[in-house]
Design an enzyme around this catalytic site. Structure first.
Site, mmCIF file in Angstrom:
data_model
loop_
_atom_site.group_PDB
_atom_site.id
_atom_site.type_symbol
_atom_site.label_atom_id
_atom_site.label_comp_id
_atom_site.label_asym_id
_atom_site.label_seq_id
_atom_site.Cartn_x
_atom_site.Cartn_y
_atom_site.Cartn_z
ATOM 1 N N TRP A 19 0.823 -1.218 0.000
ATOM 2 C CA TRP A 19 0.000 0.000 0.000
ATOM 3 C C TRP A 19 0.850 1.257 0.000
ATOM 4 O O TRP A 19 1.872 1.307 0.689
ATOM 5 C CB TRP A 19 -0.861 -0.014 1.271
ATOM 6 C CG TRP A 19 -1.498 1.292 1.601
ATOM 7 C CD1 TRP A 19 -0.927 2.337 2.270
ATOM 8 C CD2 TRP A 19 -2.833 1.708 1.277
ATOM 9 N NE1 TRP A 19 -1.828 3.379 2.387
ATOM 10 C CE2 TRP A 19 -3.006 3.019 1.785
ATOM 11 C CE3 TRP A 19 -3.909 1.099 0.606
ATOM 12 C CZ2 TRP A 19 -4.204 3.734 1.649
ATOM 13 C CZ3 TRP A 19 -5.095 1.811 0.475
ATOM 14 C CH2 TRP A 19 -5.238 3.108 0.994
ATOM 15 N N ASN A 21 0.096 5.764 0.236
ATOM 16 C CA ASN A 21 -0.757 6.947 0.079
ATOM 17 C C ASN A 21 0.103 8.184 -0.099
ATOM 18 O O ASN A 21 0.962 8.186 -0.989
ATOM 19 C CB ASN A 21 -1.873 7.039 1.134
ATOM 20 C CG ASN A 21 -1.494 6.962 2.577
ATOM 21 O OD1 ASN A 21 -1.112 5.914 3.053
ATOM 22 N ND2 ASN A 21 -1.596 8.048 3.321
ATOM 23 N N ASP A 22 -0.065 9.228 0.670
ATOM 24 C CA ASP A 22 0.508 10.554 0.386
ATOM 25 C C ASP A 22 1.983 10.561 -0.027
ATOM 26 O O ASP A 22 2.802 9.893 0.606
ATOM 27 C CB ASP A 22 0.468 11.438 1.638
ATOM 28 C CG ASP A 22 -0.801 11.312 2.419
ATOM 29 O OD1 ASP A 22 -1.764 10.746 1.897
ATOM 30 O OD2 ASP A 22 -0.835 11.793 3.562
ATOM 31 N N GLN A 38 3.874 7.560 1.990
ATOM 32 C CA GLN A 38 3.279 6.750 3.051
ATOM 33 C C GLN A 38 3.157 5.326 2.537
ATOM 34 O O GLN A 38 2.598 5.102 1.454
ATOM 35 C CB GLN A 38 1.883 7.314 3.395
ATOM 36 C CG GLN A 38 1.945 8.640 4.111
ATOM 37 C CD GLN A 38 2.408 8.471 5.545
ATOM 38 O OE1 GLN A 38 1.619 8.124 6.401
ATOM 39 N NE2 GLN A 38 3.673 8.697 5.807
ATOM 40 N N PHE A 81 3.837 9.077 10.059
ATOM 41 C CA PHE A 81 2.852 9.708 9.182
ATOM 42 C C PHE A 81 3.517 10.755 8.291
ATOM 43 O O PHE A 81 4.704 11.008 8.368
ATOM 44 C CB PHE A 81 1.736 10.335 10.039
ATOM 45 C CG PHE A 81 0.622 9.390 10.409
ATOM 46 C CD1 PHE A 81 0.759 8.011 10.283
ATOM 47 C CD2 PHE A 81 -0.584 9.881 10.901
ATOM 48 C CE1 PHE A 81 -0.277 7.146 10.624
ATOM 49 C CE2 PHE A 81 -1.629 9.038 11.246
ATOM 50 C CZ PHE A 81 -1.477 7.665 11.109
ATOM 51 N N SER A 82 2.691 11.435 7.498
ATOM 52 C CA SER A 82 3.188 12.327 6.445
ATOM 53 C C SER A 82 4.029 13.474 6.960
ATOM 54 O O SER A 82 3.902 13.897 8.109
ATOM 55 C CB SER A 82 2.011 12.884 5.648
ATOM 56 O OG SER A 82 1.532 11.869 4.815
ATOM 57 N N ASP A 146 1.268 16.107 9.817
ATOM 58 C CA ASP A 146 1.699 16.421 8.447
ATOM 59 C C ASP A 146 2.489 17.729 8.355
ATOM 60 O O ASP A 146 2.103 18.656 7.626
ATOM 61 C CB ASP A 146 0.483 16.445 7.485
ATOM 62 C CG ASP A 146 -0.401 15.218 7.614
ATOM 63 O OD1 ASP A 146 0.100 14.186 8.106
ATOM 64 O OD2 ASP A 146 -1.593 15.284 7.245
ATOM 65 N N GLU A 199 -5.739 18.105 6.270
ATOM 66 C CA GLU A 199 -4.592 17.207 6.213
ATOM 67 C C GLU A 199 -3.590 17.769 5.205
ATOM 68 O O GLU A 199 -3.952 18.498 4.276
ATOM 69 C CB GLU A 199 -5.022 15.800 5.776
ATOM 70 C CG GLU A 199 -5.997 15.150 6.746
ATOM 71 C CD GLU A 199 -6.227 13.671 6.491
ATOM 72 O OE1 GLU A 199 -5.994 12.868 7.403
ATOM 73 O OE2 GLU A 199 -6.639 13.318 5.371
HETATM 74 C C1 FRU Z 1 -3.678 11.899 4.491
HETATM 75 C C2 FRU Z 1 -3.288 11.238 5.800
HETATM 76 C C3 FRU Z 1 -2.399 12.145 6.617
HETATM 77 C C4 FRU Z 1 -1.647 11.175 7.475
HETATM 78 C C5 FRU Z 1 -1.444 10.023 6.539
HETATM 79 C C6 FRU Z 1 -1.453 8.680 7.230
HETATM 80 O O1 FRU Z 1 -3.966 11.034 3.461
HETATM 81 O O2 FRU Z 1 -4.443 10.843 6.494
HETATM 82 O O3 FRU Z 1 -3.102 13.138 7.334
HETATM 83 O O4 FRU Z 1 -0.414 11.703 7.905
HETATM 84 O O5 FRU Z 1 -2.491 10.072 5.599
HETATM 85 O O6 FRU Z 1 -1.102 7.689 6.335
#
Ligand code: FRU
Length: 453
Positions: A19, A21-22, A38, A81-82, A146, A199
């Site tokens: 997986w 994400n950001d 992420q 986290f981010s 973040d 975020e």
């Molecule tokens: C945004 C978020 C951030 C957080 C991260 C966790 O997509 O929710 O706020 O740091 O993803 O994976």
């Protein structure tokens, strides 16, 4: 659990497995572009967040480096986290959120942590630098994340998404002389966001804009139709007052799948997550979930943020447009240049039964992924979204340039500086393109992505 990736996009960044994400920590360091993201390497679902890491010479060809941050220390027990990156004293510094949850998996504390590297590959953690004690009175320690860091005059500045207890999103600003000791400066907007939580705030000091996302943000007419959305705000930070003077605002992307865009340090180029929370991800069966958008150059004109894709291309072939144009293309960049464009219908990734459609009608681009292939379902706000439809206004200019960056599982559509980005999951062999244009004159161009072996 080990998982294997058996298929991936040709040139979009994904995790080596699992997986993502950001995008995080986008920066140029020691002659290469670095992108972190992420990452949960052991599953195709979100989980304890690591920072995955890739590098590139040209923003098109990316190479994996070892995972940069692994959670598990007392200050980032349940996730890294981010966050963002900065070069200082010849070193690469990462500032990220340490995530701590309770037994039930709920956030109890989010704190800002620091890590450093002098080779851009291995990182040494320094632990918490902005803890809950630096939150002003009344703000929630469980929603504080973040950090985006930059330098201005002789200080480091950092903005962090936050929330007042019982309230909605805020963006707080901090400053420091040395990256380790921070002090609170101000609450940039001083009022709650429309969405439940902000975020990934991002600031480009040189051009003067903020980017940020809002969870569960109400739609505004036919924009912000994703349950979680992102906007740009043009304006400048007042460093003395700790506030943001806003001039104009808009949506970052009109499609289904962009979130958490971040600017490369010192370069007017952004990248976002090419996916969305709260929908299924059909690529899970191939061993990966989530990608990043291609990098996009940002310019500001007349109070609007314009985006154009940055991809290195080769073998461009041009065709003068007449009648119906047919082609075969799965990955690459296609461009339609037209004068006095009145109408257009484009079917991409078609096998007759499945296709992704883009139509220009009555001054509006209508994107339709309802027949693209595998179904993407999730929490939606309106009928268009349930029907796989997204709309974007046409620039209306006499000379239209429509650019579409196509990869195995995505389309990124650009016109007049606006962008509409979506994932698609067509069946194998759906590679036909069919184009009908009504314009004074038009040209079609197709280019391959310059991928190095
Ligand atoms: C945004 C978020 C951030 C957080 C991260 C966790 O997509 O929710 O706020 O740091 O993803 O994976």
């Amino acid at each position: 659990m080990a998982i294997t990736k058996i298929k991936s996009p040709a040139f979009h960044i994904t995790g080596e497995t699992g997986w993502i994400n950001d995008p995080n920590g986008l920066i140029y360091y020691k002659g290469q572009y670095h992108a972190f993201y992420q990452h949960h390497p052991y599953d195709t679902k979100w989980g304890p967040m690591h920072w995955g890491h890739v590098v590139s010479d040209d923003l098109t060809n990316w190479k994996y480096l070892p995972i940069a941050l692994i959670p598990g220390d007392e200050f980032d027990k349940n996730g890294c986290f981010s966050g963002s990156a900065i070069v200082h004293g010849g070193k690469l510094w990462l500032m990220y959120t340490g995530f701590i949850e309770n037994q039930g998996g709920e956030s109890i504390r989010q704190i800002q942590c620091l890590a450093e590297s002098d080779d851009g590959v291995t990182f040494k953690k320094h632990g918490t630098v902005i803890g809950s004690e630096l939150l002003p009175e009344g703000y929630a320690p469980e929603d504080f994340r973040d950090p985006k860091i930059w330098r201005h005059n002789d200080c480091f500045w950092c903005i962090v998404a936050a929330k007042r207890k019982g309230g909605r999103g805020r963006i707080l600003m901090y400053k420091s002389k040395d990256l380790f000791k921070w002090e609170f400066v101000g609450d940039l907007f001083g009022v709650d966001s429309a969405g439940a939580m902000i975020e990934c705030p991002d600031y480009n000091e040189e051009l003067g804009y903020l980017l940020f996302c809002e969870q569960f943000q109400p739609n505004e007419g036919n924009i912000h139709l994703n349950v979680h959305t992102c906007r740009w705000c043009i304006g400048k930070i007042d460093y003395e007052a700790g506030t943001f003077k806003e001039e104009s605002r808009g949506i970052v992307d009109y499609g289904f799948d962009v979130y958490a865009p971040q600017t490369f340090v010192g370069k007017d180029v952004i990248m976002g997550w090419l996916n969305m929370w709260d929908r299924n991800v059909p690529s899970e069966k191939y061993g990966f979930s989530g990608m990043l958008t291609v990098p996009r150059t940002v310019t500001l004109k007349n109070g609007i943020l314009y985006q154009e894709p940055v991809v290195s291309c080769e073998n461009a072939v041009k065709t003068e447009g007449t009648g119906t144009l047919r082609d075969n293309v799965v990955t690459g960049v296609i461009t339609v240049k037209a004068t006095s464009l009145e109408a257009l219908e484009l079917k991409l990734r078609s096998n007759g039964t499945n296709y992704t459609k883009l139509t220009l009608k009555d001054g509006e681009w209508v994107f339709d992924r309802s027949k693209s292939g595998e179904e993407i379902k999730g929490v939606e706000k309106d009928a268009d979204s349930l029907n796989g439809i997204r709309r974007m206004i046409h620039s209306g200019s006499k000379e239209t340039t429509l650019t579409i960056v196509m990869d195995e599982f995505s389309v990124e559509i650009f016109e007049g500086g606006r962008a509409l980005t979506s994932t698609i999951y067509p069946p194998h062999g759906a590679d036909t393109l069919e184009l009908n244009v009504k314009a004074d004159t038009w040209q079609y161009e197709k280019a391959d992505i310059a991928l190095k072996a």
